[in-house]
Structure formats: C-alpha cells, structure tokens
Design a protein around this motif. Structure first.
Motif, PDB file in Angstrom:
ATOM      1  N   ARG A 137      43.047  15.840 110.243  1.00 15.13           N
ATOM      2  CA  ARG A 137      44.248  16.584 109.291  1.00 15.13           C
ATOM      3  C   ARG A 137      45.380  15.786 108.283  1.00 15.13           C
ATOM      4  NH1 ARG A 137      46.838  21.786 111.221  1.00 15.13           N
ATOM      5  NH2 ARG A 137      46.879  22.378 109.296  1.00 15.13           N
ATOM      6  N   LEU A 138      45.889  15.016 109.012  1.00 16.14           N
ATOM      7  CA  LEU A 138      46.345  13.771 108.140  1.00 16.14           C
ATOM      8  C   LEU A 138      45.893  12.517 107.602  1.00 16.14           C
ATOM      9  CD1 LEU A 138      49.319  12.790 111.730  1.00 16.14           C
ATOM     10  CD2 LEU A 138      49.318  14.469 109.142  1.00 16.14           C
ATOM     11  N   LEU A 139      44.730  12.264 107.840  1.00 20.48           N
ATOM     12  CA  LEU A 139      43.926  11.754 107.362  1.00 20.48           C
ATOM     13  C   LEU A 139      43.288  12.451 105.327  1.00 20.48           C
ATOM     14  CD1 LEU A 139      42.177   9.687 109.966  1.00 20.48           C
ATOM     15  CD2 LEU A 139      43.697   8.745 108.627  1.00 20.48           C
ATOM     16  N   ALA A 140      42.942  13.098 106.498  1.00 20.09           N
ATOM     17  CA  ALA A 140      42.254  14.401 105.394  1.00 20.09           C
ATOM     18  C   ALA A 140      43.420  14.533 104.335  1.00 20.09           C
ATOM     19  CB  ALA A 140      41.957  15.264 105.619  1.00 20.09           C
ATOM     20  N   LEU A 141      44.892  15.261 104.869  1.00 19.37           N
ATOM     21  CA  LEU A 141      45.687  14.790 103.819  1.00 19.37           C
ATOM     22  C   LEU A 141      45.909  13.770 102.884  1.00 19.37           C
ATOM     23  CD1 LEU A 141      48.382  17.294 103.028  1.00 19.37           C
ATOM     24  CD2 LEU A 141      49.654  15.206 104.124  1.00 19.37           C
ATOM     25  N   ASN A 142      45.949  12.398 103.262  1.00 21.45           N
ATOM     26  CA  ASN A 142      46.502  11.332 102.352  1.00 21.45           C
ATOM     27  C   ASN A 142      44.952  10.868 101.605  1.00 21.45           C
ATOM     28  OD1 ASN A 142      48.880  11.477 103.562  1.00 21.45           O
ATOM     29  ND2 ASN A 142      48.607   8.491 104.334  1.00 21.45           N
ATOM     30  N   HIS A 143      43.598  11.574 101.889  1.00 23.33           N
ATOM     31  CA  HIS A 143      42.347  11.497 101.142  1.00 23.33           C
ATOM     32  C   HIS A 143      42.355  12.198  99.839  1.00 23.33           C
ATOM     33  CE1 HIS A 143      39.009   9.322 104.269  1.00 23.33           C
ATOM     34  NE2 HIS A 143      40.821   8.730 104.680  1.00 23.33           N
ATOM     35  N   GLN A 144      42.914  12.873 100.740  1.00 27.18           N
ATOM     36  CA  GLN A 144      43.011  14.643  99.272  1.00 27.18           C
ATOM     37  C   GLN A 144      43.954  13.707  97.997  1.00 27.18           C
ATOM     38  OE1 GLN A 144      41.371  16.951  98.077  1.00 27.18           O
ATOM     39  NE2 GLN A 144      42.326  16.440  96.540  1.00 27.18           N
ATOM     40  N   PHE A 145      45.230  13.007  98.696  1.00 27.17           N
ATOM     41  CA  PHE A 145      46.319  12.355  97.896  1.00 27.17           C
ATOM     42  C   PHE A 145      45.779  11.057  96.862  1.00 27.17           C
ATOM     43  CE2 PHE A 145      49.347   9.501  96.687  1.00 27.17           C
ATOM     44  CZ  PHE A 145      50.240  10.327  96.319  1.00 27.17           C
ATOM     45  N   TYR A 146      44.859  10.374  97.525  1.00 26.04           N
ATOM     46  CA  TYR A 146      44.593   9.278  96.677  1.00 26.04           C
ATOM     47  C   TYR A 146      43.595   9.401  95.876  1.00 26.04           C
ATOM     48  CZ  TYR A 146      48.079   6.637  98.513  1.00 26.04           C
ATOM     49  OH  TYR A 146      48.962   5.848  99.466  1.00 26.04           O
ATOM     50  N   GLN A 147      42.757  10.851  96.622  1.00 28.01           N
ATOM     51  CA  GLN A 147      41.501  10.545  95.700  1.00 28.01           C
ATOM     52  C   GLN A 147      42.138  11.886  94.071  1.00 28.01           C
ATOM     53  OE1 GLN A 147      39.207  12.843  97.582  1.00 28.01           O
ATOM     54  NE2 GLN A 147      37.894  11.295  98.786  1.00 28.01           N
ATOM     55  N   THR A 148      43.142  12.824  94.014  1.00 27.84           N
ATOM     56  CA  THR A 148      43.599  13.288  93.012  1.00 27.84           C
ATOM     57  C   THR A 148      44.848  12.475  92.256  1.00 27.84           C
ATOM     58  OG1 THR A 148      44.002  15.796  94.616  1.00 27.84           O
ATOM     59  CG2 THR A 148      45.207  15.726  92.704  1.00 27.84           C
ATOM     60  N   PHE A 149      45.698  11.576  93.052  1.00 27.58           N
ATOM     61  CA  PHE A 149      46.941  10.923  92.209  1.00 27.58           C
ATOM     62  C   PHE A 149      46.256   9.656  91.477  1.00 27.58           C
ATOM     63  CE2 PHE A 149      48.593  14.849  93.993  1.00 27.58           C
ATOM     64  CZ  PHE A 149      49.211  15.332  92.440  1.00 27.58           C
ATOM     65  N   ALA A 150      44.986   9.368  91.799  1.00 31.03           N
ATOM     66  CA  ALA A 150      44.550   7.958  91.292  1.00 31.03           C
ATOM     67  C   ALA A 150      45.236   7.377  90.111  1.00 31.03           C
ATOM     68  CB  ALA A 150      43.273   7.213  92.186  1.00 31.03           C
ATOM     69  N   ALA A 151      45.175   8.424  89.778  1.00 34.34           N
ATOM     70  CA  ALA A 151      45.626   7.001  88.075  1.00 34.34           C
ATOM     71  C   ALA A 151      47.149   7.098  88.098  1.00 34.34           C
ATOM     72  CB  ALA A 151      45.192   8.432  87.051  1.00 34.34           C
ATOM     73  N   PRO A 152      47.813   8.312  88.288  1.00 36.91           N
ATOM     74  CA  PRO A 152      49.441   8.198  88.271  1.00 36.91           C
ATOM     75  C   PRO A 152      49.715   6.547  89.440  1.00 36.91           C
ATOM     76  CG  PRO A 152      48.526  10.196  89.035  1.00 36.91           C
ATOM     77  CD  PRO A 152      47.150   9.371  88.399  1.00 36.91           C
ATOM     78  N   PHE A 153      48.954   7.422  90.213  1.00 36.95           N
ATOM     79  CA  PHE A 153      49.119   6.367  91.234  1.00 36.95           C
ATOM     80  C   PHE A 153      49.907   4.422  91.095  1.00 36.95           C
ATOM     81  CE2 PHE A 153      49.239   3.717  95.287  1.00 36.95           C
ATOM     82  CZ  PHE A 153      50.405   3.670  95.984  1.00 36.95           C
ATOM     83  N   SER A 154      47.854   4.528  90.362  1.00 33.81           N
ATOM     84  CA  SER A 154      48.464   2.777  89.738  1.00 33.81           C
ATOM     85  C   SER A 154      49.105   2.857  88.566  1.00 33.81           C
ATOM     86  CB  SER A 154      46.096   3.141  89.643  1.00 33.81           C
ATOM     87  OG  SER A 154      46.141   1.745  89.055  1.00 33.81           O
ATOM     88  N   ALA A 155      49.427   3.507  87.879  1.00 31.86           N
ATOM     89  CA  ALA A 155      50.487   2.868  86.596  1.00 31.86           C
ATOM     90  C   ALA A 155      51.851   2.967  87.754  1.00 31.86           C
ATOM     91  CB  ALA A 155      50.616   4.601  86.102  1.00 31.86           C
ATOM     92  N   THR A 156      52.418   3.280  88.779  1.00 28.93           N
ATOM     93  CA  THR A 156      53.005   3.010  89.438  1.00 28.93           C
ATOM     94  C   THR A 156      52.696   1.763  90.420  1.00 28.93           C
ATOM     95  OG1 THR A 156      52.727   4.218  91.365  1.00 28.93           O
ATOM     96  CG2 THR A 156      54.111   4.896  89.665  1.00 28.93           C
ATOM     97  N   ARG A 157      51.966   0.961  90.546  1.00 31.27           N
ATOM     98  CA  ARG A 157      51.332  -0.631  91.186  1.00 31.27           C
ATOM     99  C   ARG A 157      50.883  -1.353  90.078  1.00 31.27           C
ATOM    100  NH1 ARG A 157      53.849   3.015  93.624  1.00 31.27           N
ATOM    101  NH2 ARG A 157      53.720   3.080  95.928  1.00 31.27           N
ATOM    102  N   ARG A 158      51.771  -1.743  88.940  1.00 32.65           N
ATOM    103  CA  ARG A 158      51.490  -2.490  87.902  1.00 32.65           C
ATOM    104  C   ARG A 158      52.121  -3.936  88.168  1.00 32.65           C
ATOM    105  NH1 ARG A 158      46.686  -0.841  86.032  1.00 32.65           N
ATOM    106  NH2 ARG A 158      46.868   1.075  84.496  1.00 32.65           N
ATOM    107  N   ARG A 159      52.493  -4.079  89.626  1.00 36.26           N
ATOM    108  CA  ARG A 159      53.844  -5.584  89.184  1.00 36.26           C
ATOM    109  C   ARG A 159      53.227  -5.558  91.208  1.00 36.26           C
ATOM    110  NH1 ARG A 159      58.683  -4.639  90.171  1.00 36.26           N
ATOM    111  NH2 ARG A 159      59.398  -2.941  89.829  1.00 36.26           N
ATOM    112  N   LEU A 160      53.333  -6.793  91.053  1.00 32.59           N
ATOM    113  CA  LEU A 160      53.060  -6.752  92.217  1.00 32.59           C
ATOM    114  C   LEU A 160      55.216  -7.051  93.303  1.00 32.59           C
ATOM    115  CD1 LEU A 160      50.984  -9.903  93.125  1.00 32.59           C
ATOM    116  CD2 LEU A 160      50.477  -7.736  93.395  1.00 32.59           C
ATOM    117  N   GLN A 161      55.846  -6.342  94.146  1.00 34.34           N
ATOM    118  CA  GLN A 161      56.694  -6.176  94.788  1.00 34.34           C
ATOM    119  C   GLN A 161      57.295  -7.699  95.133  1.00 34.34           C
ATOM    120  OE1 GLN A 161      58.308  -4.078  95.253  1.00 34.34           O
ATOM    121  NE2 GLN A 161      56.743  -1.948  95.379  1.00 34.34           N
TER     122      GLN A 161
END
Length: 240
Positions: free
Chosen positions: A8-32
C-alpha cells in the motif's frame, strides 16, 4: 511491517510519481549542494549505478563535466526516465525502468559497478526488512572495492516541512501497522498529492550498513534550511 502495508505504501508513492512527474521534475533542475560536494569523488568512477535517477540531472552534470565511464540509471517512473534520456549519448548513458522495491533489478552479467548512488531514494522504501533486501542487492552489484553513496531527507529538521506531515487516515492506513520513522507528507504543486517517506537517524543507517556488509566512511548534513535537510553517507564494502 506486513506485506500488505508495504504494498500500500509503495502503491501510494507510485501513484504520486506517476501523477506529479512533471511538476516534481521542475523542482529538480539543479543538483543539491551535498551532491555537488561529492561530485569529485563520483566523476572518477568507471561504472556508475544510479538508483532512483529521476529526470537525469546528475547524468547530465556528469556528461558536462567530462565523465568518461559508463552510467546506468534506474527509476520506476516512465515520465521521469523519458526526460532523463534526452540529449545524452546512448552508448555511455543508459536508463532502465525498474522498481527499486523489487530486487533483483539486473542480471549478474551487468555487474560489477564501481559506485552505486541513491540520492533521495532509500527513504521511499518501506520496512526494515525490505530496505535490507535493497541494500543487499546493491552490495551484490558492487565490485569488492565498490562504494555506495546515498542521501536521505531530514525533513524533521525544518518546522516548515514538518507542518506538511499528514495523518495516516488521509491515506486510509492504520498507523499501528507502520514502523518508527514512517511519515505521510503532502504535495501541493500541480495538484494535491501524498507520499510515504521514512526519516532515518544516523544510528539506524549505521545498523543497516553493518547488516548488509558495509561500513560508513563519511556522514554529513547538507542542503536546504541551515544546510541540514539532507543526510549524506558514503559506505564502503567490508572485506568479503
């Protein structure tokens, strides 16, 4: 942690990253900053395995900085992988869709790697036993002198981020089924989402390293508010 809760936890995160791949990627345009600090030790590696490679920003930085080895990035998000593979030489940089929570990921013929990386990935693996399986698989894929470098989110060091913690009822999960350090965090960019994150302590990571045949060479905090939102560690294999 029981298998049903893990799924259930894995499915929760899978759904998150499938749904928000574009906006999440937009926050990762540079290395920490922590990753930038480690880049000199990453660049000389001949063969790199990047777990949870996301949108490929690290691969692009390696390419721009003259990395001459071979790189393999793994991630379960098809959307992030599609972005990662753009504008990189395919003979040197490869990307493969794989679920880190379901080892083994690669056949023995693909090993060994000189360096394994998992920046902001381990904290999405639920359950002590499953995390041990994942780290044991990393150990299997590394050369005898290989190293494992990883970072884990220290969101409890930030009052602002701590306010994003949600009750487990929001995901329909009984908190009694979870382990200490397990949290549910919200997401509000490009829509509303939830994801599972485990908050590691240094002591917990030390126990994980030892149980899987590693020793800790370096440990430091970096990134974000007060440079303390990411816990970075470098592990080396114990003699086999």
């Amino acid at each position: 942690m029981d298998p049903e809760t893990i799924q259930r936890l894995l499915a929760l995160n899978h759904q998150f990253y499938q749904t928000f791949a574009a906006p999440f990627s937009a926050t990762r345009r540079r290395l920490q900053p922590g990753v930038l600090r480690l880049l000199p030790s990453i660049l000389p590696a001949a063969r790199i395995l990047d777990l949870g490679c996301g949108n490929g920003e690290l691969a692009r930085q390696l390419h721009q900085r003259g990395y001459q080895g071979s790189y393999l990035g793994l991630d379960f998000s098809a959307g992030l992988l599609a972005e990662a593979a753009r504008d990189l030489p395919v003979e040197q940089f490869r990307f493969l869709q794989a679920d880190l929570a379901s080892p083994p990921w690669l056949p023995p013929s693909d090993a060994p790697f000189d360096l394994a990386l998992a920046f902001a990935a381990l904290h999405h693996i639920p359950g002590t036993a499953l995390r041990q399986q994942v780290v044991a698989e990393i150990h299997r894929l590394l050369s005898p002198a290989g190293r494992f470098i990883h970072s884990n989110w220290q969101f409890l060091n930030s009052p602002r981020l701590a306010r994003r913690i949600q009750p487990w009822s929001a995901a329909g999960i009984d908190p009694a089924l979870l382990e200490p350090g397990d949290y549910l965090l919200d997401w509000k960019q490009g829509g509303q989402g939830l994801r599972y994150v485990h908050h590691f302590s240094e002591a917990e990571l030390g126990e994980l390293a030892q149980s899987c045949g590693f020793t800790t060479l370096d440990s430091f905090l970096s990134d974000g508010e007060g440079e303390r939102l990411g816990l970075y560690q470098v592990w080396e294999e114990l003699p086999r």
